[in-house]
Scaffold this active site. Structure first.
Site, PDB file in Angstrom:
ATOM      1  N   CYS A  87      -7.083  -2.582   5.574  1.00 48.57           N
ATOM      2  CA  CYS A  87      -5.934  -2.387   6.467  1.00 48.57           C
ATOM      3  C   CYS A  87      -6.530  -1.933   7.997  1.00 48.57           C
ATOM      4  CB  CYS A  87      -5.048  -1.674   5.443  1.00 48.57           C
ATOM      5  SG  CYS A  87      -3.706  -1.332   6.986  1.00 48.57           S
ATOM      6  N   GLU A 132       0.390  -1.359   0.283  1.00 51.36           N
ATOM      7  CA  GLU A 132       0.092   0.289  -0.181  1.00 51.36           C
ATOM      8  C   GLU A 132       0.726   1.375  -0.110  1.00 51.36           C
ATOM      9  OE1 GLU A 132      -3.318   2.719   3.116  1.00 51.36           O
ATOM     10  OE2 GLU A 132      -1.670   0.307   3.658  1.00 51.36           O
ATOM     11  N   GLY A 175      -6.682 -16.639   4.180  1.00 52.17           N
ATOM     12  CA  GLY A 175      -6.029 -18.480   4.786  1.00 52.17           C
ATOM     13  C   GLY A 175      -4.473 -18.903   5.045  1.00 52.17           C
TER      14      GLY A 175
END
Length: 479
Positions: free
Chosen positions: A110, A37, A210
């Site tokens: 975020c 980011e 995951g």
């Protein structure tokens, strides 16, 4: 980039998603790679710079920091993720990078303070009107796909409703991190939420989250995708620990992965502290091993390469980069003085092999200045962020001198500026075959015969006469 189904992507990760890791992930089989980011306020101030030495495109901030670096290899695969809370700034940044990336993504997931304190990241989840404004502005304002990445909301219905609103903005895909904004990686991922979202919209949904217990090898990716009902999967920590998780050939030894990563870090002159950070993430519980301690102690990519036994590769790469640097800077320019403002410049480079051991131009200039009763030479050195090269300006008797060529180290840059000064003034610089000058410090001569000091002094010009002659002849170009 066309957003396809059945894509496996490298997730955006702060300090991890820089160019070396992205290229490594592509090598191992990732279809798409996200950069870390990058905040709109910083990016909007950047200049796009083509780096001929590294063969990259760099987006350089006013303080010369490279905020984003990319290359042709990833042009059709890299997604630029921005942190933003302002539609106009978001569009300005997207237009700045759109010719060099495959898509742009807005971070809406975020939960860290550095992102949320400006209304960015997960803070946007509570402001769907602003989400719509940003995404609509981007979709209608750039020629490449626009996507976003969210976290799930407190209820399943809220999450589905938000994604349906996002779909109507015209985005090409949405990534869903299956955790609430207050949850952290140790918490299980909520596959049922991602599954509900995937059923409710027609755009591709990319499942994320995951890595804790669902995805440990490439074989697990398909199972995670099926459990979420998603079209694609985005991997963060599993890829950070071992990027070969993208490879269908099975996981490679982490030692191999670290060496592959380091080669890219060296090739693209990655920031050494960023290189260390990524390697330490790969080392995990071995970070306190002998290798881990070597990596932590290293201050440069050269020292890191030594820890991994890649000194030869490092040196070969530096030689190749230097050759490109010479070519891009016009290494064949004649060595004649040229005025650049108040600075005398020459296209010269310090070649160590041209000087005896322990003898340098800086040493000659210092000794000459002492004999002429001048103040000690003062060196002002700057580093260029694009390729981390150095350029130094030396001040002697109120005059400034520097080489127009950039050097690979601070020491070499200072030596080059000393050469410019000495050659402009017509003073010996200590090169092999130059003959005895009497300017070498005794402790460095170590037994070399001294020429008659008086004769030497008569042969050498005094600084006042040299400067006077230079000025009267219209500048250093006439010397």
């Amino acid at each position: 980039m066309t957003v396809n189904y059945n894509v496996t992507a490298l997730a955006p990760m702060v300090r991890v998603g820089t160019l070396p890791m992205r290229l490594l992930a592509l090598d191992y089989g990732a279809d798409v790679v996200y950069c870390e980011e990058l905040i709109d306020l910083k990016m909007v101030q950047c200049q796009r710079v083509v780096n001929d030495v590294l063969q990259t495109v760099d987006f350089v901030a006013p303080d010369d920091r490279v905020m984003f670096r990319t290359c042709e290899r990833e042009k059709d695969r890299v997604v630029f993720q921005m942190g933003t809370a302002d539609p106009d700034r978001a569009l300005a940044v997207a237009r700045l990078v759109e010719k060099d990336v495959a898509a742009v993504d807005v971070n809406m997931g975020c939960p860290k303070e550095y992102s949320t304190k400006g209304g960015m990241g997960a803070a946007l989840l509570s402001d769907p009107e602003k989400i719509e404004a940003i995404l609509k502005k981007l979709v209608t304002g750039v020629s490449i796909p626009v996507t976003c990445k969210i976290r799930i909301l407190p209820s399943l219905q809220e999450t589905v409703s938000l994604v349906q609103r996002i779909e109507k903005t015209g985005v090409a895909a949405v990534a869903v991190h299956g955790r609430f904004k207050e949850e952290r990686p140790r918490h299980p991922v909520h596959c049922d939420y991602i599954q509900a979202v995937a059923r409710a919209v027609s755009i591709p949904v990319i499942a994320n989250g995951g890595s804790l217990d669902l995805v440990k090898t490439n074989a697990d990716v398909a199972e995670f995708r099926a459990a979420c009902g998603a079209s694609s999967v985005m991997l963060a920590r599993a890829a950070m620990w071992n990027a070969s998780v993208f490879s269908s050939r099975g996981p490679l030894p982490v030692e191999t992965v670290m060496e592959d990563y380091l080669r890219y870090a060296i090739r693209y002159d990655n920031n050494a502290f960023n290189t260390k950070y990524c390697l330490c993430q790969m080392l995990r519980d071995k970070v306190e091993s002998v290798l881990g301690k070597q990596v932590q102690a290293a201050q440069t990519n050269a020292e890191i390469s030594e820890a991994y036994g890649l000194q030869a590769f490092y040196q070969q790469t530096q030689d190749e980069l230097q050759a490109r640097r010479d070519a891009s800077q016009g290494g064949g320019q004649p060595e004649r003085p040229v005025m650049d403002g108040d600075v005398t410049t020459m296209a010269v480079r310090f070649e160590r092999r041209e000087y005896p051991p322990q003898i340098t131009p800086k040493m000659f200039l210092l000794e000459w200045s002492r004999k002429e009763k001048l103040e000690q030479p003062q060196y002002d050195t700057v580093q260029r962020s694009q390729d981390r090269s150095f350029q130094s300006t030396v001040t002697v008797a109120g005059r400034k001198y520097r080489s127009s060529l950039w050097e690979k180290s601070k020491k070499f840059a200072e030596q080059a500026s000393a050469i410019v000064c000495l050659r402009t003034l017509g003073v010996p610089e200590g090169r092999i075959g130059e003959g005895e000058s009497g300017l070498v410090c005794k402790r460095k001569r170590e037994g070399r015969a001294d020429g008659p000091a008086g004769a030497d002094r008569r042969k050498r010009p005094h600084v006042a006469s040299v400067l006077e002659e230079t000025q009267s002849n219209g500048g250093p170009g006439a010397v």
